[in-house]
Design an enzyme around this catalytic site. Structure first.
Site: not given
Length: 390
Positions: A108-110
């Site tokens: 999952l991206d930030i």
């Protein structure tokens, strides 16, 4: 069954495959006393491995333990083991497993929160991320903009991205309106920022994104951001069945959750990253209108007091306690009963309207208008639940 050496050692939690390939190519690894090379295959039950003359793997190291953690990832954390800039990572507060290492399933991206699975079983992790199994992922997306039926049809039929054609298998409207309209989107692959790029390809923006399901395992609604729990036996076998792996009969001993893998203070790090200075602005009768216009220009600002998302309008200076923006000539003092009393201001030329008002307290301190006040955001965010057929 024989496997490549880097795969065996990676599953044992010694290092990543890429790092092990580098170590092997440098001539630092021996197997049963012989120098190892890239590409050689071994039976893990028949080898003793040394790195720099230190034993790191023996036949006794082989375990069949399969653990899976469900973690509610907050925004602001990186899905990586370490970060050169010392930003928070998803591994910061996970307990150390008794054997092996945690492998995350689906990055999952930030800026994305929600369900993130970890396992000590490398075979299970690789299968759940392999494209051939078409593992289903469901996201709750808050969309800024008016979504038309034509755009939804286009997203389900497929649009062309930089790395090829992509599509949602399903797009379902689940509630909200305006800037708070929520959709559940389903896809069966995990390219980088794919959900956001798909919406952007049809001219819409994702203001918030939460993964709520992975491989039919739904995010536990009782799990707050930053918390984790191990999967139950039925959940674990449901996950293994998705990728055609044999079920397990029992769960291993529960983890010691009192011991984390890092001593990092998450609160201190998040404060350093996210607490940005707010420009001061004069508080006058038009301030609410100005802030509302600001929120229109920047609909993704979470601290906006007038967002229709999860923010609540601050009542610190409500009209009942602070009427000075209506009548600048009034002054307030706190009396013994903790209430404000009006006092008028006079000058030699008569009553004049003061440009700014203030509050007086018994200890002599004064608080002048001119501050920008943040809204009180809810500690835990709510989102529409997953709706399944049947």
């Amino acid at each position: 069954m024989t496997e490549k050496l880097q795969k065996i050692l990676s599953r044992a939690g010694i290092a990543s495959r890429r790092a092990l390939e580098q170590i092997i190519s440098e001539g630092r690894v021996t197997v049963n006393g012989k120098l190892a090379s890239i590409g050689e295959r071994y039976d893990e039950k028949e080898i003793t491995v040394k790195i720099d003359s230190k034993v790191v793997f023996t036949p006794e190291s082989v375990t069949n333990e399969c653990r899976v953690l469900m973690y509610h990832k907050p925004e602001g954390e990186l899905t990586t083991l370490s970060d050169p800039e010392n930003r928070p990572t998803v591994f910061d507060h996970l307990p150390k497993p008794p054997s092996g290492r945690w492998i995350y399933i689906g990055r999952l991206d930030i800026n994305t929160s929600g369900l993130l699975l970890f396992t000590t079983d490398g075979t299970l992790a690789n299968a759940l991320m392999h494209p051939k199994y078409e593992v289903e992922r469901i996201y709750a997306a808050r969309i800024y903009g008016d979504v038309t039926d034509e755009q939804i049809e286009q997203l389900e039929n497929g649009v062309m991205l930089e790395d090829g054609k992509a599509k949602f298998n399903k797009v379902v409207y689940v509630g909200g309106e305006g800037r708070n309209a929520w959709y559940h989107v389903t896809l069966k692959e995990g390219r980088k920022r794919e959900v956001r790029r798909l919406w952007e390809a049809v001219g819409l923006k994702v203001s918030r994104l939460i993964r709520i399901s992975y491989a039919s395992i739904d995010l536990d609604p009782d799990l707050k951001t930053g918390q984790f729990r191990e999967l139950t036996l039925s959940e674990l076998n449901k996950l293994r069945k998705t990728v055609h792996l044999e079920p397990v009969a029992t769960l291993p001993e529960p983890l010691d959750t009192a011991k984390g893998s890092s001593t990092r203070s998450r609160k201190a790090v998040q404060k350093k990253i996210f607490d940005k200075p707010v420009a001061k602005k004069t508080f006058n009768k038009d301030s609410k209108k100005d802030q509302y216009k600001d929120s229109k220009r920047n609909p993704y600002a979470k601290s906006s007091s007038f967002s229709k998302g999860n923010s609540e309008t601050s009542d610190r200076f409500s009209k009942s306690k602070c009427a000075s923006y209506k009548n600048g000539s009034q002054r307030f003092e706190r009396n013994g009963s903790d209430k404000f009393e009006k006092k008028s201001s006079y000058s030699s030329k008569g009553v004049e309207s003061r440009k700014s008002s203030s509050f007086s307290r018994d200890d002599g301190r004064q608080f002048k208008h001119g501050l920008t006040f943040k809204s009180r955001s809810s500690a835990s965010h709510s989102y529409p639940r997953v709706k399944r057929n049947g």
